[in-house]
Design a protein around this motif. Structure first.
Motif, PDB file in Angstrom:
ATOM      1  N   ARG A  71       0.994  10.794   6.285  1.00 50.40           N
ATOM      2  CA  ARG A  71       1.419   9.519   6.866  1.00 50.40           C
ATOM      3  C   ARG A  71       1.186   8.416   5.839  1.00 50.40           C
ATOM      4  N   LYS A  72       1.749   7.261   6.106  1.00 47.66           N
ATOM      5  CA  LYS A  72       1.515   6.121   5.229  1.00 47.66           C
ATOM      6  C   LYS A  72       0.063   5.674   5.331  1.00 47.66           C
ATOM      7  N   PRO A  73      -0.474   5.076   4.275  1.00 46.75           N
ATOM      8  CA  PRO A  73      -1.840   4.551   4.369  1.00 46.75           C
ATOM      9  C   PRO A  73      -1.952   3.525   5.494  1.00 46.75           C
ATOM     10  N   ARG A  74      -3.084   3.546   6.176  1.00 49.78           N
ATOM     11  CA  ARG A  74      -3.323   2.626   7.290  1.00 49.78           C
ATOM     12  C   ARG A  74      -4.460   1.674   6.950  1.00 49.78           C
ATOM     13  N   LEU A  75      -4.271   0.410   7.314  1.00 44.54           N
ATOM     14  CA  LEU A  75      -5.309  -0.586   7.061  1.00 44.54           C
ATOM     15  C   LEU A  75      -6.531  -0.278   7.909  1.00 44.54           C
ATOM     16  N   ASP A  76      -7.685  -0.102   7.260  1.00 49.16           N
ATOM     17  CA  ASP A  76      -8.947   0.129   7.967  1.00 49.16           C
ATOM     18  C   ASP A  76      -9.669  -1.177   8.266  1.00 49.16           C
ATOM     19  N   ASN A  77      -9.653  -2.079   7.302  1.00 46.18           N
ATOM     20  CA  ASN A  77     -10.401  -3.320   7.453  1.00 46.18           C
ATOM     21  C   ASN A  77      -9.843  -4.353   6.485  1.00 46.18           C
ATOM     22  N   LEU A  78     -10.043  -5.599   6.856  1.00 51.36           N
ATOM     23  CA  LEU A  78      -9.571  -6.724   6.049  1.00 51.36           C
ATOM     24  C   LEU A  78     -10.569  -7.850   6.274  1.00 51.36           C
ATOM     25  N   TRP A  79     -11.053  -8.471   5.195  1.00 52.17           N
ATOM     26  CA  TRP A  79     -12.100  -9.475   5.359  1.00 52.17           C
ATOM     27  C   TRP A  79     -11.935 -10.621   4.374  1.00 52.17           C
ATOM     28  N   VAL A  80     -12.447 -11.766   4.785  1.00 53.49           N
ATOM     29  CA  VAL A  80     -12.351 -13.007   4.028  1.00 53.49           C
ATOM     30  C   VAL A  80     -13.525 -13.107   3.064  1.00 53.49           C
ATOM     31  N   ASN A  81     -13.271 -13.660   1.873  1.00 48.49           N
ATOM     32  CA  ASN A  81     -14.321 -13.945   0.888  1.00 48.49           C
ATOM     33  C   ASN A  81     -14.152 -15.386   0.396  1.00 48.49           C
ATOM     34  N   ALA A 131       0.830  -1.207   0.000  1.00 50.45           N
ATOM     35  CA  ALA A 131       0.000   0.000   0.000  1.00 50.45           C
ATOM     36  C   ALA A 131       0.862   1.254   0.000  1.00 50.45           C
ATOM     37  N   ALA A 132       1.940   1.251   0.759  1.00 51.88           N
ATOM     38  CA  ALA A 132       2.840   2.407   0.791  1.00 51.88           C
ATOM     39  C   ALA A 132       3.501   2.615  -0.574  1.00 51.88           C
ATOM     40  N   THR A 133       3.922   1.526  -1.206  1.00 54.44           N
ATOM     41  CA  THR A 133       4.526   1.614  -2.535  1.00 54.44           C
ATOM     42  C   THR A 133       3.538   2.170  -3.551  1.00 54.44           C
ATOM     43  N   TYR A 134       2.307   1.695  -3.496  1.00 50.82           N
ATOM     44  CA  TYR A 134       1.268   2.143  -4.431  1.00 50.82           C
ATOM     45  C   TYR A 134       0.963   3.623  -4.224  1.00 50.82           C
ATOM     46  N   ALA A 135       0.835   4.051  -2.984  1.00 47.01           N
ATOM     47  CA  ALA A 135       0.545   5.459  -2.699  1.00 47.01           C
ATOM     48  C   ALA A 135       1.653   6.366  -3.232  1.00 47.01           C
ATOM     49  N   ARG A 136       2.905   5.922  -3.099  1.00 47.21           N
ATOM     50  CA  ARG A 136       4.019   6.709  -3.654  1.00 47.21           C
ATOM     51  C   ARG A 136       3.932   6.766  -5.170  1.00 47.21           C
TER      52      ARG A 136
END
Length: 203
Positions: free
Chosen positions: A95-105, A82-87
């Protein structure tokens, strides 16, 4: 004469499969996803109420990296991507992007996920755990589509960036990320077994 490609939509693609311990981590994630599908009663209730064919922890568990070391390790790796992509997007962030949520599918054969966006996030994405033969691709929609009005369709052999829909076919370990406003969907799973992925939002 020249053409200028303006307002380009950049989709990020990487893989965890090159990591030396990928097979071990991926196997652990697959096992944990199936355990959650069995034990997460609130998640199963949410899936039934929303006609989700399979299992997702989206409506029930919002703290998987704090609960389970497998997801904590996945978060650590995704944070770097995510940090690489934002750059690469030239975001001006404090600040660096922060994980808000992560879920299983877990999608059963024939199951899909209709077109949607991810509000209240800046980056969204999915890491793929199991993609059996025939498993759904990720379908991305041209964000200009609703404004094209009388625009003619494009030829079948038009370059991918000019197509109204693009299908990305992931493999186990593939990480795909996009800006959260980009509309996307998962067509029906044509595989004979479950398609397992883990989706996430960064803010």
């Amino acid at each position: 004469m020249s053409l200028r490609p303006l307002f380009v939509t950049q989709v990020y693609e990487a893989t965890l499969a090159e990591d030396p311990d990928f097979a071990e981590l991926n196997g652990a994630l697959a096992d944990m996803c199936r355990v959650l599908a069995q034990e997460d009663g609130a998640g199963r209730t949410w899936c039934k109420a929303h006609a989700y064919r399979g299992y997702t922890s989206y409506g029930s568990l919002t703290d998987l990296p704090r609960r389970f070391p497998e997801f904590a390790e996945l978060k650590r790796r995704l944070d770097r991507h995510a940090a690489t992509y934002a750059r690469a997007l030239n975001f001006d962030l404090a600040r660096k992007p922060r994980l808000d949520n992560l879920w299983v599918n877990i999608l059963k054969p024939g199951a899909g996920h209709s077109g949607h966006i991810h509000p209240h996030a800046i980056l969204s994405g999915t890491v793929y755990v199991e993609t059996p033969p025939g498993a759904s691709a990720l379908k991305l929609e041209d964000p200009r589509l609703a404004m094209m009005m009388a625009r003619p369709s494009v030829r079948p052999d038009a370059p991918i960036p000019e197509q109204p829909f693009v299908y990305l076919t992931p493999q186990p370990g593939t990480v795909l990320m996009w800006e959260s406003w980009l509309r996307h969907e998962v067509p029906p799973n044509a595989a004979k077994s479950e398609r397992i992925s883990i989706s996430f939002n960064y803010g």
